[in-house]
Structure formats: structure tokens, C-alpha cells
Motif scaffolding. Structure first.
Motif: not given
Length: 679
Positions: A53, A242, A35, A246
Motif C-alpha cells: 500500500l 486491496l 496496486w 485498507l
């Protein structure tokens, strides 16, 4: 006692539970490293976060099989006191113990002179074990034979056939799993406010709301102003993006992923990684080492920010994840590479270096000394695969060089501490300090022989180098990192070293069984008592509380007020409100901005001088009580286009100024009244 019985008596052969959770931990490392690399590409090209992602997940699946194949890994060695004293130079070991005791006693004082003397004694205490490592821990085949490890030529299948896991080992792993799960849940109930969340959480909130990576300021403006100068400017850490990505995919609030999901995962993995590391390092009773290491991790330096002040109290922040999880993973990977030298281990070293940088820009400072010192130690000891340790440096060094060359990092500020202050800030004072320092200096004697000892000794030497008197000023001239250089004291994996210290294999071969058992129980008990007496439990700090249910890590009242303003205000200009409420706005939304969510950041905010001074003056008008506003208060509101002012009952003078200018009260709740300009 025969060599065979010694080698079998204290070993921990990984069981199915170990293999599953070891594999999941490695996959988490691979996923975050992938990532981090993709994040830079997406940021440069302006890609949305959801495809990034998806690509991360697909590429991580490639690592599933090799991660499972190599999860049989570390085994705890076994040798008892006979090995420590009988097989090793007794006089050198005793010299190390005496010098360590002297260093601890001298460090009980905190003056610069005493620190310099204590540091010199610490270096002297490491010389004997460094000499032993240099002269006796050469090569890998002989060390493998002495420790009962499987030579590299033996296949994994043959190794599994020769050494099988036992029921006590499975029970130990279940106990560690239960402790990790309990602390993960406890992290949801623990609330410790931190002003830096204005930066960390706000970025995640922006990504959650927009599904893109911000490149400019989102705290004070809607990407109108440049990003804050300093650490926030350099596009290094990827963890906040990140977290927001999410949240965006699953339709969650960015703060919920930061404050609830991240601590849950990180707390569990931090405990499990300690378990993996002490399995790799400890000669025996790894479960005791893990238990003591966790106790150390839950206790804080009384007047500083040792790792215990972080852990589940702040492990949603990248720098804390790095300190409590990244550094133990780094030492684990280095130890595994030194011991078995597989291609997978080499790639994992690179991945951990990348993952650490993705957590915090601090990794560009802390990781290189560790990897470089281990590489040099392995080279001096004759290991042909010494170069593998340098793989950990690749990503941090390249990233640091790119940031420095592009001049996007800004200046962090001046160094306002000495080496002594940084040392005591992290390692502690008094009895607590003595435990940590003794672990740094004595653990190299107590870990498994061979490659493991070389890695641990190198780590302790690296810690002393970066904490040498005057080193902060030297490093600041090289890096410009200023006030964050105290984090160089994170170089040693102190919790794991303390765990090893507590399981010092003092086995008296000719003593009666009760005496041997007493020693086995007494050593960890003494270490734990010293931790309890010398430190401070995380939840007894005045800034940390336990709630009855999962909570965001902020005062609920101003957070509720901030959410109320977000729901009721339909404008696009900044809002002036009490400091806690403006901070709550930065934590909960990027659709509404406070005039000043955190005054400390104003020194790094790049905006026109007149607007900047107006922001400072308006911020000061929101201090507690009933302050008198500046004479040009109304002009300051105009300069920043403020059209919504929310005041508590105490701000009578400001109310009078607003009323005199025709502002009207439009909305109320139980604590605030919000004003807007009249028709």
C-alpha cells in the motif's frame, strides 16, 4: 446560424470543479492500476500488504501533476440537427434509423430465429454510419477544425485562453456532483444479498485479519485446502486484497470496507465518469445526457441482470465495478486518445487495461474486443496513432495468456445459454431493450464528428460481433469461460449511449422557437418514459431493500448469530450451523469456518472424497425444517473434526442424535443452541 455560434452555443468547457474531480478520478485509476501490478509481485514474493500500500501511494503521487495538466480535456461539441442532416448523407442516416426500428421490432420476440434476424438488421443498421466514418472521418486536423476543437499544435494555455468555462456549466457540474453524492449515500442504505460474497468478502476479511495475501482456500479452511477451482484460483483480480489491506491498516473489519467504503466511492465515481464520458461524446446538453444515463443505470432489466440490477445494489464486487465504472473509463480513454494523442493518454490506456483486470478476470474477455475494434477502425480511417488503442489490450491479453499457460484458472463450466438469452439477460426485453438497442445503433450518428464517432461506431460494431448468433460456443472453445460469457454483452457502454440518444440534436433551424424547444424537451422525455415503463427500478426488485442506516449487504439476524458464534467458540475446527449463519461466518471472520458457507462452491472444492461427501451430507442436514440426518451423521462429524454444532429450534431430530451420543448444550442465544461433545 453561423458555424461560430453553433460551436459556442452548446459546448461545456471544463470548470474548476470538473478539473478537480476529473483529476481525482484519474488518480484513482492510476492508484488501482499500480496496486494491481504490485499485488502480483507481492503475492509471488509473499510480502505483507501494508508495504504494498505504501509503495502504491508513493508511486501514485508521481501521476498527480500530469493528471492535473490533462484534466482540462474533453469539451462537448455543438452541432444541431442541421449538422446531422445537412452535413451528413441524409439518405444514409434515414436508412440507419429505419433499419434500427426494424431491428428493435424483430427483437421484441425472443426466439433464436427472431434474434438472428434482429442481429442481421442491427448489423445492417450500422453499415451506413460505419461507411460515413470510414470515408469522411479521416485524419485529425480536419476533424478538429470542423468541431471547433483546438488543434494539437496549440498549447493547453492557449486553448484555455480561447475557451472559458461558464456559470451554467459550473451549475451543471454541481448538479452532477450532488446526484453522485446522493447516490453514493443511497448505496450505503441499499441492501441486496448476493451469494458470491462468500468468495469476495471472505478474501478481504482474511487480508484484514492477517495483513497477508492468501494463496489457498480461506472459505472452508485456514489455507489448508487448495483455492477453489475456476475464477477464484487464478490470481487475477486484486480488488479484494486491496479492500482487506485498507481494513488492516486502519483497524477496520474487512466487511466494512467492502460493504460501506467501496460502494460509497464506486457509486460516486461511476456517476462522475458517465458525466465525463457524455461531455466527451455529446454534441450538446451534456448534463441532460448524464441525467438520462443515470436514470437508465438505476433501472433494471425486469427478468435479467442488466446494469441497473448491479450498480449501487452490488458495486462492492469487482465485476460490477468493471461493468459500471471500468468500461465507461475505457471508452473515455480511447476517445481522448483518438482526439488528442498525448503520451499521458497512451499511458492511461495501459493503466485502465491493468485496472480492469485488477477488478475482475472478466476483463481479459471484454476489454480486448473493444480495444482491437477501435484500433482497426482508426487504422481504416487513416489515423496514424491507431496503435494506441492496442495499449488497452496489453495487460488483459498477457494476463490471460499467463493464466492459461500456467493452468491455474480451472474450468468455469459449460455454456448454458444462447446469444439471444445473453442479449436479453443484459439489454432486456420489450421497450427497455428497444431503448438500449436503439442507443447502440443510433448513437454513432449523434456523437461528435471525427475521432469520437470512429470510437463510438467501433464500440457498437464490437458489441454486435460478440453478440452474434452462436458466438458463446465459439468463445468458449477459445477461452473455456463457459457461463460467464454472457458478460460479453457488457461491451457497449449502454448508459452513456442512451444519454447521447436522449440528447439527439434535432434542432429545426427554420422552425419557430417554441417548436425547437418542444423537440429539445420531447426527445429526452420520450427516452426516459420508455426506460421507466420498460424497466424496473432497482429498489422494486424483491431482492433489494432500503434500510434507515448504513448496513452490510446481508440479513442482520444470521450475521449477528455468526458474530455470536465467533465470540463464544474458542475451538479451531469447523462449525455446523444453519446455512445463513455459516454464510455469515464467511463474511465476518476467517478465524471460525462453517462446514459449508455456500453449497454451489462444493463442486469446485478439492479435498479427499470421504471428507467431501461428509461435507455434502452435513450441509444437507442444515436445510430448513426438521430434516432427518443421514445414518452416518455422527461419523460425518468425525471425518470433518466438527466439535461445535449450532441448531435452531426446528432441528429436533438432529438434537436427538446428538443427545444420544453424549453431546451437551453449552451455549444459547434467542435463536440457536450450540452443542459440543460430552466430557
Amino acid at each position: 446560424m453561423s458555424a461560430v455560434s453553433e460551436r459556442s452555443g452548446g459546448s461545456h468547457v471544463p470548470n474548476p470543479l470538473d478539473r478537480v474531480l476529473d483529476t481525482l478520478t484519474d488518480l484513482a485509476v492510476w492508484a488501482f492500476a499500480i496496486w494491481t501490478v504490485i499485488y502480483y509481485l507481492g503475492r509471488a514474493l509473499g510480502w505483507p500488504t501494508t508495504p504494498l500500500l505504501v509503495a502504491t501511494v508513493l508511486l501514485t503521487l508521481v501521476a498527480v501533476r500530469p493528471a492535473w495538466r490533462h484534466s482540462h480535456g474533453p469539451q462537448t461539441g455543438v452541432n444541431g440537427l442541421g449538422a446531422v442532416v445537412g452535413r451528413q448523407p441524409t439518405l444514409l442516416a434515414l436508412a440507419g434509423v429505419v433499419l434500427t426500428a426494424g431491428a428493435c421490432l424483430v427483437h421484441l420476440g425472443t426466439s433464436p430465429m427472431r434474434y438472428a434476424a434482429g442481429w442481421a438488421l442491427s448489423v445492417a443498421a450500422l453499415v451506413p454510419v460505419a461507411w460515413v466514418a470510414l470515408t469522411r472521418e479521416r485524419g485529425t486536423r480536419r476533424d478538429a477544425a470542423e468541431e471547433g476543437a483546438v488543434p494539437e499544435s496549440v498549447s493547453d494555455a492557449a486553448a484555455g485562453a480561447r475557451r472559458r468555462w461558464t456559470l451554467p456549466g459550473l451549475v451543471a457540474s454541481l448538479g452532477v456532483t450532488g446526484a453522485a453524492a446522493a447516490l453514493a449515500v443511497l448505496s450505503l442504505l441499499t441492501v441486496r444479498k448476493d451469494a458470491d460474497d462468500v468468495f469476495y468478502v471472505n478474501k478481504a476479511v482474511w487480508v484484514a485479519e492477517h495483513g497477508t495475501i492468501p494463496t489457498r482456500d480461506t472459505i472452508y479452511s485456514d489455507q489448508v485446502l487448495p483455492a477453489l477451482r475456476g475464477a477464484g484460483t487464478a490470481p487475477v483480480q486484486s480488488i479484494e486484497v486491496l479492500q482487506g489491506a485498507l481494513a488492516h491498516v486502519f483497524g477496520l473489519a474487512g466487511g466494512s470496507v467492502v460493504y460501506l467504503l467501496t460502494p460509497l466511492v464506486v457509486s460516486f465515481l461511476a456517476v462522475w465518469t458517465l458525466w465525463r464520458l457524455v461531455r466527451e461524446w455529446s454534441r450538446e446538453r451534456a448534463v441532460v445526457a448524464a441525467a438520462v444515463a443515470v436514470v437508465y443505470l438505476l433501472w433494471a432489466v425486469k427478468d435479467g441482470y442488466g446494469l441497473g440490477a448491479f450498480f449501487i445494489g452490488r458495486d462492492w464486487q469487482g465485476k460490477v465495478v468493471f461493468a459500471c465504472l471500468g468500461i465507461p473509463l475505457l471508452y473515455l480513454a480511447l476517445s481522448t486518445w483518438a482526439r488528442r494523442r498525448s503520451g499521458y493518454d497512451g499511458l492511461r490506456l495501459f493503466a485502465i487495461g491493468a485496472a480492469c483486470v485488477g477488478l475482475t478476470s472478466t476483463a481479459t474477455l471484454v476489454v480486448p474486443p473493444i480495444g482491437l475494434t477501435v484500433a482497426v477502425a482508426m487504422l481504416l480511417c487513416g489515423y496514424r496513432h491507431w496503435w494506441g488503442a492496442l495499449l488497452t489490450l496489453v495487460y488483459p491479453v498477457v494476463t490471460g495468456a499467463v493464466v492459461a499457460a500456467s493452468n491455474t484458472g480451472g474450468e468455469f463450466g459449460a455454456v448454458d445459454f444462447t446469444s439471444a438469452q445473453a442479449f436479453h439477460h443484459v439489454v432486456g426485453k420489450g421497450l427497455f431493450m428497444a431503448v438500449g438497442l436503439a442507443a447502440i445503433l443510433l448513437a454513432p450518428w449523434l456523437v461528435r464528428r471525427g475521432p469520437t464517432r470512429v470510437v463510438v461506431t467501433a464500440g457498437s460494431l464490437a458489441a454486435l460481433v460478440v453478440m452474434a448468433p452462436g458466438m458463446p460456443d465459439v468463445l468458449n472453445r477459445l477461452t473455456g469461460a463457459g457461463p460467464i460469457l454472457y458478460r460479453m454483452a457488457w461491451v457497449p457502454a449502454i448508459p452513456a449511449l442512451v444519454g447521447v440518444l436522449a440528447t439527439a440534436p434535432w434542432r429545426l433551424e427554420r422552425a419557430p422557437a417554441p417548436a425547437r424547444i418542444a423537440v429539445v424537451v420531447l426527445v429526452p422525455a420520450v427516452v426516459v418514459v420508455a426506460i421507466l415503463l420498460g424497466g424496473k427500478l432497482l429498489w422494486t426488485r424483491g431482492d433489494t431493500s432500503i434500510y434507515s442506516g448504513p448496513e452490510w449487504k446481508y440479513d442482520q439476524q444470521p450475521l449477528e448469530d455468526a458474530r455470536w458464534i465467533e465470540r463464544t467458540y474458542d475451538g479451531s475446527t469447523p462449525v455446523l450451523a444453519p446455512w445463513p449463519v455459516m454464510r455469515g461466518l464467511a463474511l465476518s471472520t476467517t478465524e471460525v469456518h462453517g462446514v459449508d458457507p455456500r453449497s454451489f462452491y462444493l463442486q469446485s472444492l478439492d479435498e479427499p472424497a470421504a471428507q467431501h461427501q461428509a461435507r455434502i451430507d452435513l450441509s444437507q442436514s442444515m436445510r430448513n425444517g426438521n430434516p432427518k440426518p443421514q445414518a452416518d451423521f455422527l461419523e460425518d462429524l468425525d471425518r470433518l473434526d466438527v466439535e461445535y454444532v449450532c441448531l435452531d429450534d426446528a432441528k429436533k431430530r438432529i438434537r436427538e442424535v446428538l443427545a444420544g451420543d453424549g453431546w451437551t448444550a453449552e451455549r444459547h442465544n434467542s435463536r440457536l443452541t450450540c452443542y459440543a461433545p460430552g466430557g
